[in-house]
Design an enzyme around this catalytic site. Structure first.
Site, PDB file in Angstrom:
ATOM      1  N   GLU A   4      -4.315   6.592   8.963  1.00  0.00           N
ATOM      2  CA  GLU A   4      -3.468   7.774   8.799  1.00  0.00           C
ATOM      3  C   GLU A   4      -4.382   8.932   8.392  1.00  0.00           C
ATOM      4  O   GLU A   4      -5.208   8.772   7.487  1.00  0.00           O
ATOM      5  CB  GLU A   4      -2.413   7.502   7.723  1.00  0.00           C
ATOM      6  N   PHE A  10      -6.217   1.775   7.286  1.00  0.00           N
ATOM      7  CA  PHE A  10      -5.464   0.661   6.712  1.00  0.00           C
ATOM      8  C   PHE A  10      -5.558  -0.615   7.532  1.00  0.00           C
ATOM      9  O   PHE A  10      -5.021  -1.642   7.144  1.00  0.00           O
ATOM     10  CB  PHE A  10      -4.004   1.046   6.446  1.00  0.00           C
ATOM     11  N   LYS A  50       2.456   4.516   1.449  1.00  0.00           N
ATOM     12  CA  LYS A  50       2.697   5.039   2.789  1.00  0.00           C
ATOM     13  C   LYS A  50       2.326   6.515   2.778  1.00  0.00           C
ATOM     14  O   LYS A  50       2.993   7.324   2.134  1.00  0.00           O
ATOM     15  CB  LYS A  50       4.165   4.861   3.184  1.00  0.00           C
ATOM     16  N   GLU A  61       0.862  -1.197   0.000  1.00  0.00           N
ATOM     17  CA  GLU A  61       0.000   0.000   0.000  1.00  0.00           C
ATOM     18  C   GLU A  61       0.889   1.235   0.000  1.00  0.00           C
ATOM     19  O   GLU A  61       2.041   1.164   0.406  1.00  0.00           O
ATOM     20  CB  GLU A  61      -0.837   0.087   1.287  1.00  0.00           C
ATOM     21  N   ARG A  90       7.438  -3.178  16.878  1.00  0.00           N
ATOM     22  CA  ARG A  90       8.067  -2.924  15.597  1.00  0.00           C
ATOM     23  C   ARG A  90       8.683  -4.240  15.147  1.00  0.00           C
ATOM     24  O   ARG A  90       9.599  -4.746  15.760  1.00  0.00           O
ATOM     25  CB  ARG A  90       9.154  -1.855  15.731  1.00  0.00           C
TER      26      ARG A  90
HETATM   27  P1  AMP Z   1       7.176   5.248  10.840  1.00  0.00           P
HETATM   28  O1  AMP Z   1       6.361   6.275  11.554  1.00  0.00           O
HETATM   29  O2  AMP Z   1       8.321   5.809  10.083  1.00  0.00           O
HETATM   30  O3  AMP Z   1       7.494   4.056  11.738  1.00  0.00           O
HETATM   31  O4  AMP Z   1       6.282   4.619   9.675  1.00  0.00           O
HETATM   32  C1  AMP Z   1       5.100   3.994   9.967  1.00  0.00           C
HETATM   33  C2  AMP Z   1       4.006   5.015   9.927  1.00  0.00           C
HETATM   34  O5  AMP Z   1       3.537   5.181   8.613  1.00  0.00           O
HETATM   35  C3  AMP Z   1       2.803   4.594  10.703  1.00  0.00           C
HETATM   36  O6  AMP Z   1       2.942   4.969  12.042  1.00  0.00           O
HETATM   37  C4  AMP Z   1       1.682   5.350  10.037  1.00  0.00           C
HETATM   38  O7  AMP Z   1       1.502   6.578  10.708  1.00  0.00           O
HETATM   39  C5  AMP Z   1       2.212   5.663   8.659  1.00  0.00           C
HETATM   40  N1  AMP Z   1       1.491   5.035   7.544  1.00  0.00           N
HETATM   41  C6  AMP Z   1       1.158   5.666   6.408  1.00  0.00           C
HETATM   42  N2  AMP Z   1       0.526   4.866   5.559  1.00  0.00           N
HETATM   43  C7  AMP Z   1       0.436   3.655   6.164  1.00  0.00           C
HETATM   44  C8  AMP Z   1      -0.112   2.399   5.764  1.00  0.00           C
HETATM   45  N3  AMP Z   1      -0.685   2.215   4.578  1.00  0.00           N
HETATM   46  N4  AMP Z   1      -0.002   1.380   6.644  1.00  0.00           N
HETATM   47  C9  AMP Z   1       0.600   1.548   7.852  1.00  0.00           C
HETATM   48  N5  AMP Z   1       1.132   2.716   8.268  1.00  0.00           N
HETATM   49  C10 AMP Z   1       1.055   3.762   7.442  1.00  0.00           C
END
Ligand code: AMP
Length: 581
Positions: free
Chosen positions: A293, A332, A245, A243, A411
């Protein structure tokens, strides 16, 4: 009043035993021994207190007792002066320890405190609005405590337990006390939002029946970054759920009946920030918990986060602000549906359930691509998906294992995030152009350069400003006053403005006189702190291009996808975009 078996003094003895050792197993054993002696009501209260709070996590009540009220209560109970309290605080830096030190006499009320007394007092304090009445209740509670008891009362009421006891250790102790599986205790605690209830379930062997507590947010599942697309296939095998991001803010939505609440990544309630989402969320029948999101979205593409995020800082989300920076929620994942917890189900099943909800704009679900490819074909396909996601204004890709459960707060390798490692260069602005649309009247498009070996400036890229409107206005004035050549649309300017530019890659190109060009350049910020003599060199830029070259060897995009303003100008609507390529 209900009778509870537990004298508070016994709880205090167990807490003292925990505090006295740094060894995890000894802490666990002391807690387990004590917990096993309690009846249900006592167990519920005791476990919550060990977790550090007066109430269950899912319970929204707060005590709201201030520091002064606590100091007053200690002062009164100990008969101590303000100076004595101050001096003791200097020694301990903990108000609970101050209470334990200064309260040395027996309480005038001879009835020993029980866990039931504490529970009743906390209920009353939370239910009392006026600060004087609240203070009176706190004083009455502390008045009955011994010094040893007051230590923990003060810590709990003050919201700062710090006795070397993590919640996971309390869970382990519960499991040990009743001979249950630790994971099962943790799961019941997480779902039900009440470690006290989880303890009672452990005691009765009913951990499996724990239900998802409404309006008590749970930890969010996190993703692990991958730096190279080839890495994905090493993490798990096909099929892959892919998907976009989205670049916004994380949101967990709880809905039951007419009530809707949105929680942030830090589990704070942020419902009021997104008024336009509440009606549509409420209109979806039944109860549910969504993982999502929230971002700005207009005309089928994301509004750059830095632009949209200005509404997050505003106290009042006015209708004007909603219209200017509209919000969309991309759901999502789904964690609960009509009373059934779904976190143990595989993602593929959760995804089907999610997609069966009738979500209408501004509620959306990401488009799902299922890639059933082996390690040889996967990277090239992911590269195409990645470029397409960037084209849509999104940050990159999420690649998820359709067999995986939802792991709250973890994580792991079952969710992978693919973004380019962010690289930046400090460069100097050499020429500026008038913007488009809303930015017609400001100089918002910058051409910038690095310094070569001979000290000459070499152009390396061009990007729309990602600066705030105010910064752009100020820079416009500055550039108007520092123009060396006015060519109408374009002005050559005195090279005195240092900016930091982020990009995904640098590649060889004959577009600029440096022989290099950036892919997806965006201006991160002004660097007034940095003199022009210290901007990055052409040599540094070349070595970054070499990294790009290596990455391309492992299946990255070709030069046809190179930057920048030329390609972006074809999208008039988002001429002020500052992130997407
Ligand atoms: P990070 O914050 O760098 O760990 O990246 C993960 C974050 O991406 C999640 O906490 C969500 O806020 C965001 N995100 C955006 N799109 C998606 C998606 N399709 N699935 C899961 N997380 C997403």
């Amino acid at each position: 009043m209900v009778t509870m078996s537990g004298p508070f003094a016994d709880w205090v003895a167990a807490a003292d035993a925990v505090r006295a050792t740094t060894k995890k197993l000894e802490k666990q054993a002391a807690l387990a021994r004590y917990l096993a002696t309690l009846d249900d009501d006592g167990l519920r209260v005791a476990a919550r207190l060990f977790a550090g709070g007066p109430f269950a996590r899912a319970d929204e009540r707060v005590l709201a007792v201030g520091w002064t009220a606590l100091v007053e209560a200690i002062q009164e109970r100990a008969g101590a002066h303000g100076e004595a309290i101050g001096a003791s605080y200097q020694r301990h830096a903990d108000l609970g320890d101050v209470a334990a030190e200064l309260i040395t006499t027996a309480a005038s009320d001879p009835r020993p405190l029980t866990l039931a007394d504490l529970a009743a007092a906390f209920d009353a304090i939370a239910a009392t609005k006026g600060s004087n009445a609240k203070r009176a209740l706190v004083r009455a509670l502390v008045a009955r405590a011994t010094g040893a008891e007051a230590r923990y009362l003060v810590k709990i009421v003050g919201g700062d337990m710090r006795i070397g006891l993590r919640e996971s250790l309390v869970e382990e102790a519960i499991a040990r006390a009743f001979g249950r599986d630790r994971q099962a205790v943790a799961r019941a605690n997480m779902l039900g939002g009440d470690i006290g209830e989880a303890a009672v379930r452990a005691k009765h062997g009913t951990l499996e029946g724990a239900a998802f507590a409404r309006f008590a947010p749970i930890g969010m599942m996190l993703a692990t970054p991958v730096l190279e697309l080839a890495e994905v296939a090493k993490r798990f095998s096909a099929p892959y759920h892919v998907e976009d991001k989205y670049d916004g803010v994380r949101a967990q939505v709880h809905k039951d009946g007419d009530r809707v609440e949105i929680f942030s990544r830090t589990l704070d309630r942020v419902t009021d920030r997104f008024p336009e989402l509440i009606g549509p969320l409420r209109a979806v029948p039944g109860s549910y918990v969504l993982d999502a999101e929230v971002l700005g979205f207009e005309d089928g593409r994301a509004i750059p986060f830095t632009h949209w995020a200005k509404r997050l800082g505003r106290k009042a989300v006015t209708a004007d602000l909603q219209a200017e920076l509209p919000t969309t929620l991309f759901a999502f994942d789904i964690l609960e549906r009509d009373g059934t917890a779904l976190i143990d189900r595989p993602l593929a099943e959760r995804s089907r359930i999610l997609r069966s909800l009738d979500l209408r704009p501004p509620l959306r679900v990401p488009e799902l691509r299922v890639l059933d490819l082996g390690p040889d074909e996967l990277p090239a396909e992911l590269e195409r998906e990645f470029a397409a996601a960037r084209e849509r204004g999104n940050e990159g890709l999420m690649v998820k294992d359709p067999r995986s459960p939802y792991r709250p707060g973890r994580r792991g390798m079952e969710w992978l995030k693919v973004k380019r490692p962010l690289r930046t260069l400090d460069v100097v602005v050499t020429a500026v152009e008038w913007g488009h649309g809303k930015r017609r009247a400001v100089l918002s498009d910058y051409t910038f350069a690095v310094r070569d070996e001979a000290g000459r400036l070499r152009t390396i890229g061009k990007a729309y400003s990602g600066l705030t409107d105010r910064e752009i206005a100020e820079m416009t004035e500055h550039f108007l006053a520092h123009t060396t050549l006015d060519r109408g649309r374009l002005r050559v300017v005195v090279p005195d403005t240092v900016i930091e530019v982020a990009f995904d890659q640098i590649q060889e190109s004959d577009r600029h006189d440096s022989g290099l060009a950036m892919r997806f350049p965006r201006i991160v910020r002004l660097r007034p702190d940095k003199p022009v003599s210290e901007i990055d060199t052409l040599e540094t830029a070349r070595s970054l291009a070499a990294v790009t070259e290596r990455e391309r060897g492992s299946g990255s995009a070709g030069p046809s996808e190179l930057d920048e303003s030329g390609a972006r100008r074809e999208r008039p609507k988002r001429a002020d975009g500052d992130r997407a390529g």
